[in-house]
Design a protein around this motif. Structure first.
Motif, PDB file in Angstrom:
ATOM      1  N   MET A 112       0.844  -1.151   0.000  1.00  0.00           N
ATOM      2  CA  MET A 112       0.000   0.000   0.000  1.00  0.00           C
ATOM      3  C   MET A 112       0.895   1.221   0.000  1.00  0.00           C
ATOM      4  O   MET A 112       1.877   1.289   0.700  1.00  0.00           O
ATOM      5  CB  MET A 112      -0.878  -0.020   1.253  1.00  0.00           C
ATOM      6  CG  MET A 112      -1.718   1.197   1.406  1.00  0.00           C
ATOM      7  SD  MET A 112      -2.733   1.291   2.902  1.00  0.00           S
ATOM      8  CE  MET A 112      -2.663  -0.273   3.646  1.00  0.00           C
ATOM      9  N   SER A 113       0.517   2.215  -0.807  1.00  0.00           N
ATOM     10  CA  SER A 113       1.256   3.457  -0.774  1.00  0.00           C
ATOM     11  C   SER A 113       0.280   4.594  -0.557  1.00  0.00           C
ATOM     12  O   SER A 113      -0.892   4.461  -0.787  1.00  0.00           O
ATOM     13  CB  SER A 113       2.041   3.651  -2.067  1.00  0.00           C
ATOM     14  OG  SER A 113       1.140   3.772  -3.149  1.00  0.00           O
ATOM     15  N   GLY A 114       0.802   5.722  -0.118  1.00  0.00           N
ATOM     16  CA  GLY A 114      -0.058   6.865   0.173  1.00  0.00           C
ATOM     17  C   GLY A 114      -0.427   6.875   1.636  1.00  0.00           C
ATOM     18  O   GLY A 114      -0.169   5.951   2.385  1.00  0.00           O
ATOM     19  N   ASP A 115      -1.042   7.960   2.042  1.00  0.00           N
ATOM     20  CA  ASP A 115      -1.479   8.116   3.421  1.00  0.00           C
ATOM     21  C   ASP A 115      -2.872   7.523   3.537  1.00  0.00           C
ATOM     22  O   ASP A 115      -3.837   8.119   3.068  1.00  0.00           O
ATOM     23  CB  ASP A 115      -1.463   9.600   3.789  1.00  0.00           C
ATOM     24  CG  ASP A 115      -1.923   9.865   5.204  1.00  0.00           C
ATOM     25  OD1 ASP A 115      -1.854  11.019   5.614  1.00  0.00           O
ATOM     26  OD2 ASP A 115      -2.355   8.920   5.888  1.00  0.00           O
ATOM     27  N   ALA A 116      -2.994   6.371   4.138  1.00  0.00           N
ATOM     28  CA  ALA A 116      -4.269   5.650   4.184  1.00  0.00           C
ATOM     29  C   ALA A 116      -5.351   6.452   4.874  1.00  0.00           C
ATOM     30  O   ALA A 116      -6.512   6.310   4.572  1.00  0.00           O
ATOM     31  CB  ALA A 116      -4.094   4.306   4.879  1.00  0.00           C
ATOM     32  N   PHE A 135      -8.673  10.006  -7.708  1.00  0.00           N
ATOM     33  CA  PHE A 135      -7.483  10.616  -7.115  1.00  0.00           C
ATOM     34  C   PHE A 135      -7.813  11.996  -6.535  1.00  0.00           C
ATOM     35  O   PHE A 135      -7.402  12.324  -5.419  1.00  0.00           O
ATOM     36  CB  PHE A 135      -6.381  10.730  -8.172  1.00  0.00           C
ATOM     37  CG  PHE A 135      -5.089  11.274  -7.643  1.00  0.00           C
ATOM     38  CD1 PHE A 135      -4.251  10.480  -6.878  1.00  0.00           C
ATOM     39  CD2 PHE A 135      -4.717  12.583  -7.897  1.00  0.00           C
ATOM     40  CE1 PHE A 135      -3.055  10.981  -6.374  1.00  0.00           C
ATOM     41  CE2 PHE A 135      -3.528  13.094  -7.414  1.00  0.00           C
ATOM     42  CZ  PHE A 135      -2.692  12.292  -6.646  1.00  0.00           C
ATOM     43  N   THR A 136      -8.587  12.776  -7.260  1.00  0.00           N
ATOM     44  CA  THR A 136      -8.970  14.104  -6.772  1.00  0.00           C
ATOM     45  C   THR A 136      -9.785  13.992  -5.492  1.00  0.00           C
ATOM     46  O   THR A 136      -9.515  14.693  -4.511  1.00  0.00           O
ATOM     47  CB  THR A 136      -9.766  14.868  -7.855  1.00  0.00           C
ATOM     48  OG1 THR A 136      -8.950  14.999  -9.017  1.00  0.00           O
ATOM     49  CG2 THR A 136     -10.187  16.241  -7.376  1.00  0.00           C
ATOM     50  N   ARG A 137     -10.769  13.091  -5.483  1.00  0.00           N
ATOM     51  CA  ARG A 137     -11.665  12.935  -4.338  1.00  0.00           C
ATOM     52  C   ARG A 137     -10.966  12.353  -3.102  1.00  0.00           C
ATOM     53  O   ARG A 137     -11.252  12.745  -1.974  1.00  0.00           O
ATOM     54  CB  ARG A 137     -12.839  12.028  -4.753  1.00  0.00           C
ATOM     55  CG  ARG A 137     -13.932  11.912  -3.710  1.00  0.00           C
ATOM     56  CD  ARG A 137     -15.078  11.016  -4.172  1.00  0.00           C
ATOM     57  NE  ARG A 137     -14.699   9.604  -4.107  1.00  0.00           N
ATOM     58  CZ  ARG A 137     -14.485   8.822  -5.152  1.00  0.00           C
ATOM     59  NH1 ARG A 137     -14.615   9.280  -6.374  1.00  0.00           N
ATOM     60  NH2 ARG A 137     -14.147   7.566  -5.003  1.00  0.00           N
ATOM     61  N   THR A 138     -10.033  11.427  -3.311  1.00  0.00           N
ATOM     62  CA  THR A 138      -9.452  10.720  -2.164  1.00  0.00           C
ATOM     63  C   THR A 138      -8.088  11.227  -1.725  1.00  0.00           C
ATOM     64  O   THR A 138      -7.681  10.981  -0.596  1.00  0.00           O
ATOM     65  CB  THR A 138      -9.338   9.211  -2.456  1.00  0.00           C
ATOM     66  OG1 THR A 138      -8.474   9.016  -3.575  1.00  0.00           O
ATOM     67  CG2 THR A 138     -10.704   8.596  -2.722  1.00  0.00           C
ATOM     68  N   VAL A 139      -7.383  11.918  -2.609  1.00  0.00           N
ATOM     69  CA  VAL A 139      -6.024  12.373  -2.268  1.00  0.00           C
ATOM     70  C   VAL A 139      -5.934  13.896  -2.271  1.00  0.00           C
ATOM     71  O   VAL A 139      -5.538  14.498  -1.271  1.00  0.00           O
ATOM     72  CB  VAL A 139      -4.970  11.766  -3.213  1.00  0.00           C
ATOM     73  CG1 VAL A 139      -3.580  12.286  -2.875  1.00  0.00           C
ATOM     74  CG2 VAL A 139      -5.001  10.243  -3.136  1.00  0.00           C
ATOM     75  N   LEU A 140      -6.283  14.525  -3.377  1.00  0.00           N
ATOM     76  CA  LEU A 140      -6.095  15.969  -3.483  1.00  0.00           C
ATOM     77  C   LEU A 140      -7.033  16.773  -2.586  1.00  0.00           C
ATOM     78  O   LEU A 140      -6.585  17.653  -1.860  1.00  0.00           O
ATOM     79  CB  LEU A 140      -6.252  16.427  -4.933  1.00  0.00           C
ATOM     80  CG  LEU A 140      -5.164  15.975  -5.897  1.00  0.00           C
ATOM     81  CD1 LEU A 140      -5.443  16.506  -7.292  1.00  0.00           C
ATOM     82  CD2 LEU A 140      -3.796  16.430  -5.421  1.00  0.00           C
ATOM     83  N   VAL A 158      -3.330   5.037  -2.756  1.00  0.00           N
ATOM     84  CA  VAL A 158      -3.388   4.034  -3.800  1.00  0.00           C
ATOM     85  C   VAL A 158      -3.051   2.689  -3.195  1.00  0.00           C
ATOM     86  O   VAL A 158      -2.081   2.552  -2.465  1.00  0.00           O
ATOM     87  CB  VAL A 158      -2.378   4.369  -4.926  1.00  0.00           C
ATOM     88  CG1 VAL A 158      -2.392   3.299  -5.987  1.00  0.00           C
ATOM     89  CG2 VAL A 158      -2.694   5.733  -5.526  1.00  0.00           C
ATOM     90  N   VAL A 159      -3.874   1.702  -3.466  1.00  0.00           N
ATOM     91  CA  VAL A 159      -3.642   0.353  -2.978  1.00  0.00           C
ATOM     92  C   VAL A 159      -3.663  -0.565  -4.184  1.00  0.00           C
ATOM     93  O   VAL A 159      -4.547  -0.477  -5.021  1.00  0.00           O
ATOM     94  CB  VAL A 159      -4.749  -0.088  -1.985  1.00  0.00           C
ATOM     95  CG1 VAL A 159      -4.571  -1.537  -1.609  1.00  0.00           C
ATOM     96  CG2 VAL A 159      -4.735   0.786  -0.756  1.00  0.00           C
ATOM     97  N   THR A 160      -2.696  -1.407  -4.294  1.00  0.00           N
ATOM     98  CA  THR A 160      -2.669  -2.394  -5.362  1.00  0.00           C
ATOM     99  C   THR A 160      -2.824  -3.768  -4.729  1.00  0.00           C
ATOM    100  O   THR A 160      -2.075  -4.127  -3.844  1.00  0.00           O
ATOM    101  CB  THR A 160      -1.330  -2.335  -6.128  1.00  0.00           C
ATOM    102  OG1 THR A 160      -1.179  -1.024  -6.645  1.00  0.00           O
ATOM    103  CG2 THR A 160      -1.313  -3.336  -7.258  1.00  0.00           C
TER     104      THR A 160
END
Length: 123
Positions: free
Chosen positions: A1-5, A96-101, A10-12
């Protein structure tokens, strides 16, 4: 998993038939942190079962894991973009916009206008 959960990321997940039966499978032992997840699947995929990902998405909803499942008709493994690149790009950009930005944006920052203008994020 990468990013701040906690703020989206982003999870692969690579789910094989073996991992579904495994005691470490996310479907039998979901993670403690359930970040927003986007699953993109071609319904003609011969490497990863579309039904498995449909089931995984349904399981996620049952346990409060925000999983967005999107299926591309006629797409083989990794061909979703090729089958409908406009839909694919819109899905990924919106997710990406909704969950990260948006969660990380400073107060008053207009994320969408900045993206459209190609401007850099304010310091």
């Amino acid at each position: 998993m990468s990013g701040d959960a906690g703020r989206g990321g982003v999870v692969t997940l690579q789910l094989s038939a073996k991992s579904r039966k495994s005691s470490s499978s996310p479907s039998t032992h979901p993670p403690a942190i359930k970040p927003p997840t986007l699953l993109i699947q071609g319904d003609a995929d011969t490497q990863t079962s579309a039904q498995m990902n449909r089931d995984f998405s349904a399981m996620g909803k049952e346990i409060g894991w925000p999983i967005q499942y999107e299926e591309f008709p006629g797409a083989e493994h990794t061909e979703s973009w090729n089958s409908d690149h406009l839909r694919y790009e819109k899905l990924v950009t919106n997710f990406f916009t909704r969950t990260v930005l948006l969660p990380a944006a400073p107060t008053g920052w207009d994320v969408r206008r900045t993206l459209l203008a190609g401007s850099r994020r304010p310091q």
